[in-house]
Design a protein around this motif. Sequence first.
Motif, PDB file in Angstrom:
ATOM      1  N   CYS A  10       0.806  -1.226   0.000  1.00 23.72           N
ATOM      2  CA  CYS A  10       0.000   0.000   0.000  1.00 23.72           C
ATOM      3  C   CYS A  10       0.838   1.275   0.000  1.00 23.72           C
ATOM      4  O   CYS A  10       0.292   2.366  -0.146  1.00 23.72           O
ATOM      5  CB  CYS A  10      -0.947   0.011   1.196  1.00 23.72           C
ATOM      6  SG  CYS A  10      -0.144   0.170   2.804  1.00 23.72           S
ATOM      7  N   LYS A  12       2.132   2.935   2.324  1.00 28.51           N
ATOM      8  CA  LYS A  12       2.016   3.801   3.488  1.00 28.51           C
ATOM      9  C   LYS A  12       3.226   3.557   4.380  1.00 28.51           C
ATOM     10  O   LYS A  12       3.814   2.483   4.365  1.00 28.51           O
ATOM     11  CB  LYS A  12       0.717   3.519   4.236  1.00 28.51           C
ATOM     12  CG  LYS A  12      -0.504   3.964   3.456  1.00 28.51           C
ATOM     13  CD  LYS A  12      -1.756   3.819   4.268  1.00 28.51           C
ATOM     14  CE  LYS A  12      -2.947   4.293   3.448  1.00 28.51           C
ATOM     15  NZ  LYS A  12      -4.205   4.090   4.159  1.00 28.51           N
ATOM     16  N   HIS A  18       6.157   0.201  14.552  1.00 30.70           N
ATOM     17  CA  HIS A  18       5.368  -0.877  13.970  1.00 30.70           C
ATOM     18  C   HIS A  18       6.139  -2.189  14.036  1.00 30.70           C
ATOM     19  O   HIS A  18       5.572  -3.238  14.350  1.00 30.70           O
ATOM     20  CB  HIS A  18       4.994  -0.566  12.511  1.00 30.70           C
ATOM     21  CG  HIS A  18       4.016   0.542  12.357  1.00 30.70           C
ATOM     22  ND1 HIS A  18       4.276   1.630  11.559  1.00 30.70           N
ATOM     23  CD2 HIS A  18       2.799   0.761  12.901  1.00 30.70           C
ATOM     24  CE1 HIS A  18       3.253   2.459  11.600  1.00 30.70           C
ATOM     25  NE2 HIS A  18       2.342   1.954  12.417  1.00 30.70           N
ATOM     26  N   CYS A  30       1.162  -5.588   7.635  1.00 29.42           N
ATOM     27  CA  CYS A  30       1.099  -4.135   7.536  1.00 29.42           C
ATOM     28  C   CYS A  30      -0.072  -3.652   8.403  1.00 29.42           C
ATOM     29  O   CYS A  30      -1.187  -4.165   8.273  1.00 29.42           O
ATOM     30  CB  CYS A  30       0.897  -3.709   6.082  1.00 29.42           C
ATOM     31  SG  CYS A  30       0.646  -1.931   5.883  1.00 29.42           S
ATOM     32  N   HIS A  32      -1.677  -1.007   8.107  1.00 31.53           N
ATOM     33  CA  HIS A  32      -2.606  -0.217   7.304  1.00 31.53           C
ATOM     34  C   HIS A  32      -3.479  -1.095   6.407  1.00 31.53           C
ATOM     35  O   HIS A  32      -4.684  -0.930   6.377  1.00 31.53           O
ATOM     36  CB  HIS A  32      -1.839   0.781   6.438  1.00 31.53           C
ATOM     37  CG  HIS A  32      -0.890   1.634   7.220  1.00 31.53           C
ATOM     38  ND1 HIS A  32      -1.295   2.593   8.121  1.00 31.53           N
ATOM     39  CD2 HIS A  32       0.466   1.661   7.253  1.00 31.53           C
ATOM     40  CE1 HIS A  32      -0.248   3.176   8.669  1.00 31.53           C
ATOM     41  NE2 HIS A  32       0.847   2.632   8.159  1.00 31.53           N
ATOM     42  N   CYS A  33      -2.857  -2.031   5.681  1.00 26.71           N
ATOM     43  CA  CYS A  33      -3.609  -2.825   4.705  1.00 26.71           C
ATOM     44  C   CYS A  33      -3.683  -4.306   5.068  1.00 26.71           C
ATOM     45  O   CYS A  33      -4.287  -5.081   4.342  1.00 26.71           O
ATOM     46  CB  CYS A  33      -3.004  -2.665   3.310  1.00 26.71           C
ATOM     47  SG  CYS A  33      -1.323  -3.321   3.147  1.00 26.71           S
TER      48      CYS A  33
END
Length: 113
Positions: A10, A12, A18, A30, A32-33
Amino acid sequence: MKTSTPCPHCHKPLTVEHFEDFSSPYTMKCPHCSTKLKETKVTPFLLLLGAVAVPLLIFLGITVKTFLTGIIPLVEKVPTALVFLAFCYPLYALYEKFNAVVMFNKGNLHSKK
């Protein structure tokens, strides 16, 4: 030193925080995705480091328990894992942070297919 690296899927940003939050450096998603990520450059180094560090941490836990048993005899009945968590967890946390920083700075992330 890098502050972020893009997710290969993605794009990002992923930060070192993380990487520290992943349950293990070998199972990453991830945030985010939710794409599964794999690292291909430093994983063998981290496996070798883990093969050396884990026995050292076990030895340290046993040594601390033995030392404390001489002072407080009640500690002999407490499991070694609890003694390790109570007295040596900061050392383990530093080891995990080191793994995350190495993987973040030197690693090569790919999406699992």
